[in-house]
Design a protein around this motif. Sequence first.
Motif, short mmCIF file in Angstrom:
data_model
loop_
_atom_site.label_atom_id
_atom_site.label_comp_id
_atom_site.label_asym_id
_atom_site.label_seq_id
_atom_site.Cartn_x
_atom_site.Cartn_y
_atom_site.Cartn_z
N PRO A 31 11.91 50.28 98.56
CA PRO A 31 10.87 49.41 98.96
C PRO A 31 11.77 47.96 99.10
CG PRO A 31 10.48 50.25 96.75
CD PRO A 31 11.33 51.10 97.56
N SER A 32 11.23 47.26 99.86
CA SER A 32 12.14 45.80 100.07
C SER A 32 11.65 44.76 98.92
CB SER A 32 11.80 45.11 101.22
OG SER A 32 10.40 44.89 101.40
N PHE A 33 12.33 43.76 98.82
CA PHE A 33 11.92 42.76 97.71
C PHE A 33 10.40 42.23 97.88
CE2 PHE A 33 11.52 38.19 96.38
CZ PHE A 33 11.74 38.67 95.00
N GLU A 34 10.21 42.00 98.88
CA GLU A 34 8.81 41.56 99.36
C GLU A 34 7.65 42.69 98.78
OE1 GLU A 34 11.47 41.27 101.64
OE2 GLU A 34 11.81 39.06 101.44
N GLU A 35 7.86 44.00 99.20
CA GLU A 35 7.10 44.95 98.85
C GLU A 35 6.96 44.94 97.16
OE1 GLU A 35 7.64 48.07 102.70
OE2 GLU A 35 8.88 48.11 100.88
N LYS A 36 7.93 45.07 96.70
CA LYS A 36 7.95 45.05 95.12
C LYS A 36 7.23 44.00 94.60
CE LYS A 36 12.63 47.37 94.64
NZ LYS A 36 14.08 47.35 94.47
N ARG A 37 7.45 42.85 95.46
CA ARG A 37 6.81 41.51 94.69
C ARG A 37 5.42 41.58 95.12
NH1 ARG A 37 8.02 37.03 98.36
NH2 ARG A 37 6.42 37.98 99.37
N ASP A 38 4.86 42.09 95.99
CA ASP A 38 3.50 42.29 96.47
C ASP A 38 2.87 43.23 95.51
OD1 ASP A 38 4.03 40.31 98.16
OD2 ASP A 38 4.02 41.62 100.34
N ARG A 39 3.53 44.27 95.32
CA ARG A 39 2.85 45.22 94.33
C ARG A 39 2.77 44.75 92.76
NH1 ARG A 39 6.33 49.98 96.54
NH2 ARG A 39 7.60 49.14 94.82
N HIS A 40 3.81 44.10 92.49
CA HIS A 40 3.88 43.25 91.25
C HIS A 40 2.67 42.37 91.12
CE1 HIS A 40 5.43 41.70 87.28
NE2 HIS A 40 5.20 40.47 87.89
N LEU A 41 2.67 41.65 91.95
CA LEU A 41 1.42 40.71 92.10
C LEU A 41 0.11 41.28 92.09
CD1 LEU A 41 3.01 37.96 94.28
CD2 LEU A 41 2.59 37.65 91.75
N ALA A 42 0.00 42.46 92.99
CA ALA A 42 -1.36 42.83 93.01
C ALA A 42 -1.55 43.59 91.56
CB ALA A 42 -1.26 44.04 94.15
N ALA A 43 -0.69 44.21 90.91
CA ALA A 43 -1.01 44.74 89.43
C ALA A 43 -1.61 43.57 88.54
CB ALA A 43 0.19 45.48 89.18
N LEU A 44 -0.83 42.57 88.79
CA LEU A 44 -1.10 41.29 87.70
C LEU A 44 -2.37 40.90 87.91
CD1 LEU A 44 2.08 39.20 87.71
CD2 LEU A 44 1.23 40.71 86.01
#
Length: 126
Positions: A31-44
């Motif tokens: 996954p790209s950085f943006e995908e990882k960031r989006d998953r992290h923010l969704a989990a938060l």
Amino acid sequence: MRIRGAVRQSAAVVVALVAMLTACGGGSAGPSFEEKRDRHLAALKSAGDQGRREALAAQRSRLAHGIPAAASSPTRDECEQRWTAGGNQEKTAGARDAFIGACASFPVPGLPGHAAAVAGAEAATP
């Protein structure tokens, strides 16, 4: 003649290494950085929503048992206990803190923002 054999052998080794590196790196890089960031923010966000739902449930339970509105919101310690008792696992860094922060900061009835907090907690119900 010996030199030609060594050069051929070295060239073959280089070609083999290049082929191996190409084969290893040719697949998906993940996954790209943006995908990882989006998953992290969704989990938060999910952990925060869950914290607000828990706080609202605790507040309603307390009010139903006759506890005054001023003391109806859960404390930080109670929210930590709810996190632990719920068997929650921190799926991403900060999820526990997002849950506890949202839970412990739920406004008491009558204060500004209470109606919006209740609406947000009810809207976030899965």
